[in-house]
Every structure is written in structure tokens, then in C-alpha cells.
Scaffold this active site. Sequence first.
Site, PDB file in Angstrom:
ATOM      1  N   HIS A  82       0.386  16.773 -44.376  1.00 55.02           N
ATOM      2  CA  HIS A  82       1.851  17.281 -43.775  1.00 55.02           C
ATOM      3  C   HIS A  82       3.527  17.032 -44.510  1.00 55.02           C
ATOM      4  O   HIS A  82       3.037  15.631 -45.249  1.00 55.02           O
ATOM      5  CB  HIS A  82       1.650  16.189 -42.529  1.00 55.02           C
ATOM      6  CG  HIS A  82       0.404  17.345 -41.817  1.00 55.02           C
ATOM      7  ND1 HIS A  82       0.377  18.302 -41.798  1.00 55.02           N
ATOM      8  CD2 HIS A  82      -0.493  16.699 -41.164  1.00 55.02           C
ATOM      9  CE1 HIS A  82      -1.039  18.887 -40.978  1.00 55.02           C
ATOM     10  NE2 HIS A  82      -1.742  17.787 -40.744  1.00 55.02           N
ATOM     11  N   ASP A  85     -11.473  14.156 -44.496  1.00 51.61           N
ATOM     12  CA  ASP A  85     -10.819  14.608 -43.995  1.00 51.61           C
ATOM     13  C   ASP A  85      -9.164  14.385 -44.660  1.00 51.61           C
ATOM     14  O   ASP A  85      -8.421  14.749 -43.595  1.00 51.61           O
ATOM     15  CB  ASP A  85     -10.746  14.453 -42.068  1.00 51.61           C
ATOM     16  CG  ASP A  85     -10.494  15.369 -41.116  1.00 51.61           C
ATOM     17  OD1 ASP A  85      -9.580  16.925 -42.021  1.00 51.61           O
ATOM     18  OD2 ASP A  85     -10.229  15.907 -39.888  1.00 51.61           O
ATOM     19  N   ASP A  95     -13.486  24.906 -39.007  1.00 49.80           N
ATOM     20  CA  ASP A  95     -12.099  23.456 -38.643  1.00 49.80           C
ATOM     21  C   ASP A  95     -10.299  24.089 -38.854  1.00 49.80           C
ATOM     22  O   ASP A  95     -10.121  24.265 -39.531  1.00 49.80           O
ATOM     23  CB  ASP A  95     -13.011  22.278 -39.939  1.00 49.80           C
ATOM     24  CG  ASP A  95     -11.989  21.125 -39.704  1.00 49.80           C
ATOM     25  OD1 ASP A  95     -12.647  20.091 -38.723  1.00 49.80           O
ATOM     26  OD2 ASP A  95     -11.488  20.793 -40.218  1.00 49.80           O
ATOM     27  N   ASN A 142      -9.120  26.162 -43.836  1.00 48.88           N
ATOM     28  CA  ASN A 142      -7.717  26.950 -42.530  1.00 48.88           C
ATOM     29  C   ASN A 142      -6.165  27.065 -43.270  1.00 48.88           C
ATOM     30  O   ASN A 142      -5.103  26.214 -43.816  1.00 48.88           O
ATOM     31  CB  ASN A 142      -7.131  25.933 -41.513  1.00 48.88           C
ATOM     32  CG  ASN A 142      -7.179  24.037 -42.055  1.00 48.88           C
ATOM     33  OD1 ASN A 142      -8.390  24.123 -43.087  1.00 48.88           O
ATOM     34  ND2 ASN A 142      -6.693  23.559 -41.388  1.00 48.88           N
ATOM     35  N   HIS A 186     -16.502  14.759 -38.462  1.00 48.52           N
ATOM     36  CA  HIS A 186     -15.869  13.846 -38.625  1.00 48.52           C
ATOM     37  C   HIS A 186     -16.086  13.131 -36.986  1.00 48.52           C
ATOM     38  O   HIS A 186     -15.084  13.344 -35.666  1.00 48.52           O
ATOM     39  CB  HIS A 186     -13.880  14.049 -37.952  1.00 48.52           C
ATOM     40  CG  HIS A 186     -13.873  15.118 -37.818  1.00 48.52           C
ATOM     41  ND1 HIS A 186     -14.273  16.168 -36.530  1.00 48.52           N
ATOM     42  CD2 HIS A 186     -13.218  17.177 -38.012  1.00 48.52           C
ATOM     43  CE1 HIS A 186     -13.610  17.609 -36.357  1.00 48.52           C
ATOM     44  NE2 HIS A 186     -13.215  17.635 -37.395  1.00 48.52           N
ATOM     45  N   LEU A 197      -6.728  21.668 -48.203  1.00 48.94           N
ATOM     46  CA  LEU A 197      -5.868  21.375 -49.538  1.00 48.94           C
ATOM     47  C   LEU A 197      -4.384  22.333 -49.820  1.00 48.94           C
ATOM     48  O   LEU A 197      -3.686  22.306 -50.543  1.00 48.94           O
ATOM     49  CB  LEU A 197      -6.823  22.418 -51.058  1.00 48.94           C
ATOM     50  CG  LEU A 197      -8.093  21.220 -51.794  1.00 48.94           C
ATOM     51  CD1 LEU A 197      -8.672  21.152 -52.772  1.00 48.94           C
ATOM     52  CD2 LEU A 197      -7.121  19.298 -51.550  1.00 48.94           C
ATOM     53  N   ARG A 198      -4.947  23.387 -48.981  1.00 47.10           N
ATOM     54  CA  ARG A 198      -3.238  24.040 -47.928  1.00 47.10           C
ATOM     55  C   ARG A 198      -3.237  25.128 -48.436  1.00 47.10           C
ATOM     56  O   ARG A 198      -2.586  26.121 -48.100  1.00 47.10           O
ATOM     57  CB  ARG A 198      -2.233  23.615 -48.325  1.00 47.10           C
ATOM     58  CG  ARG A 198      -2.400  21.538 -47.109  1.00 47.10           C
ATOM     59  CD  ARG A 198      -3.037  22.118 -46.006  1.00 47.10           C
ATOM     60  NE  ARG A 198      -2.833  20.559 -45.304  1.00 47.10           N
ATOM     61  CZ  ARG A 198      -3.111  21.291 -43.301  1.00 47.10           C
ATOM     62  NH1 ARG A 198      -4.162  21.667 -43.213  1.00 47.10           N
ATOM     63  NH2 ARG A 198      -3.113  19.769 -43.209  1.00 47.10           N
TER      64      ARG A 198
END
Length: 421
Positions: free
Chosen positions: A303, A299, A146, A88, A226, A57-58
Site C-alpha cells: 500500500h 499475501d 480474494d 482484485n 491465509h 501486484l496491483r
Amino acid sequence: MIKITGADVFGKKTDVLVDGDRIKDIGDLGGKYADAEVVDADGLALLPAFVDMHVHLREPGQEYKEDIESGSRAAVAGGFSAVCCMPNTKPVTDNKYIVKYVKTRAEEVGLAKVYPIAAVTVGQEGKTITEMGKLKEAGAVAFSDDGRPVENAQTMRVAMEYAKQFDALIISHCEDISLAAGGVMNEGYTASEAGYRGITRAGEEVMVAREIVLADALDTKVHIAHISTKGSVRLIADAKRAGIKVSCETCPHYFAATDELCAGGDPNAKMNPPLREEEDRKAIVEAIKDGTVDAIATDHAPHAAHEKLSFADAANGICGLETSFALAYTYLVRSGEITLERLSELMTAGPAALVGIPCGKIEKGGLADLVLADLNEKYTIDPDKFFSKGRNTPFGGREVYGKVRMTMVNGKIKYKDGKIC
């Protein structure tokens, strides 16, 4: 109260009454509950809403790609009532304050339920183990680095031992960096024809084998994220038969596509692990059919457009929340590979059990996390209509079946007929 009438529940036409966040009644309800809001579900399938145990979800730090609000909108549009977000972020979700921030922000948005996954190591640097006990207490449902592997085997061993004390799940991104270095797509015929450096299957499989060996030695659990290769399938299937506590997920792109999508240089087809060959795709399908695969995850990795300009230099990852069910239904159920019930298990009960969160159940007293879908509606995937900030999918223009019409979270309609509610 909300009365859903005439829905198809795994082949049986029925009515469902929702009161609060629970299913109060189910069956032929006729004229009962006349004061309830009615949702006409004639011709639509009613399923437990989906659970995705692997999304990006950034937020915090990369909101230009996605944020919790836009990701939650994409989730409910795709039929998901709950998603688990990877750590991340910037800064990395490696402390209780960021875990609590993610939870609080999701509650403010008030759409899908968002469960944070915290990092295994501080800063995802692969060195110092995070304070898993405190992170779990703050609300982390699992632990993963991840986006990166935990490269050092001793570090992963200590992490597994530590996680075992808290009955915590470690989700492993299986990639041997030394084997994958410099590669941009699967090593094989297509890469050779296109002139790209390939990524060997062994880069994934070596690490899958390591995690299995460690889980066996420590008598603890590990989850493999994944999976994409026939070798990974074989290793995990053998481990399960031996009683080792390993589970795994795969993603729609690994059973709905192959590396041939990369031949034309579409940067939206670049991901990690990369799309593999037809024999790998078939092996993934068989693993789904025989129970080797425990969950289907997206996943979801949005971007910005400027990060997906050329194949060789593009960031890895694709958007998946708004295409997952349709791709899975089209390529697994409509094709005759598995039943709708099996798909529902893979997208709901399976992932929910792995991370220990509640999910919808179509029964009296069941949690009213529900989705209505038109299984017969054929439509073309259009990234420009995504609720996600990301448009990066190689499936744009592909015809699929299974249109999500309504998503209910905790008994409240959050998405209906193309609109966020």
C-alpha cells in the site's frame, strides 16, 4: 553454462551445472566444465527457488501501490522464481483480456514468472460466476475473489461445481462480513486494552466450515487462503482426516507475530485476517509441523504511505515477498520447529502442486529455478531497502537469519548480492 560450486544442498556440499533452463550435472564436478561461468557458493545453501501462490501486484489500475515490474523485482530479491497474483485489480481480473495482459506484461519485465489468478465472480461482486473455462485457457491457474469472500453459499456451490468441470482450484477468502463488520484487529485482550473493536475468530472459522461442507458434498477440491486461527486449523485437520479435498496456506505473519504488535497502533500491523493471539500462533506452527498446512504464502499486499497513516483507518495488508524466507527460516527452522527440507517443500513444491505450475528441483534434468541463501547471516529488516513500492511491514527493525544472495529463474541469474540482474 553456469557452474555453482561448493553449495550446501540440504547438508551435502555439492556442485551444480546449469545449462539452459535445466540442471545438466550435479555432484563433485572438480575441474570439469572449465568454460562455464562460476558462482562460488561456499558457505551458502542452495534451494529450489520459492513459489508464492498468493500475492497482490496491483496492476492494472493501482500502480501507485505496486506494479508487475516492482513486484517482480521484490519477488526475485526475496528468492521467488514464480508468483501467482490475485484478481482484485482495477478492473478486476475477470476476463481473458486482463489475464493475457498480466502474462504479457510479466514476460516483458522478464524477472519472476507471474501466473494470474482470475476472479470467481464477475467484478468480485459475488453474483455471476466468471467464464472459468475460457479464463483457464487464457492462462489463469486458479480462481479467487480474494480481498472479499463469496458471501452467498449457493453462489459458491455453483462456482465449485463449475470449477470441478475444468479441474480448477478455487481459493477461498474465508470471512463472514457480518461477523467481522466494524472490527479492525483480533477480538481479545489486546483489542480491549487498545480500545479497538475486535474481529472474532468465528468470522473466519464459519466460512472455513462452509467451504469444507461444500467440498465434501460436491466431492471436489477447495483451498483455504491465509488461515490464522486455532479453530481453522482444527476444522481443516479434521476434514483432511475424513478424506475431504481441502488444502490450506498460512503466512509468515501468523507464525512470527501476534496481535500484540497492534497494541501500539502501528498501522502496518493491520491486516485481514488480523494477527491473532499466542495460542493461535502456536496452533499454526503445529499445523505446519504435522502437515495440515500445505503451503506458506506471503499475501504480499503493498500500500502507499498515505493509506497507512492511522491504525483504525488503515488499509489491510503487509508487504511480504522480501521478508518471507527470513521470517520462516528464523521462526520455523532455526527455532527447531521444522527442517529446512520441510520449509523448502512449503515454499516450493507444495504451492506449485496446488496451482499446477513447475518449480525447481535440485537433480539432473531439474528446472534451474534456484536460490542461494546465507543461513548464518543475521540482519535487520529495513523496509527502506525493499524493491517493492510498498514499505508497509510491521517487521521493520526485526533481526532475522537467512539472507537471499542469488535467485535464478529458468537458468538465468535475476538477482545477486542486492542487485537486480
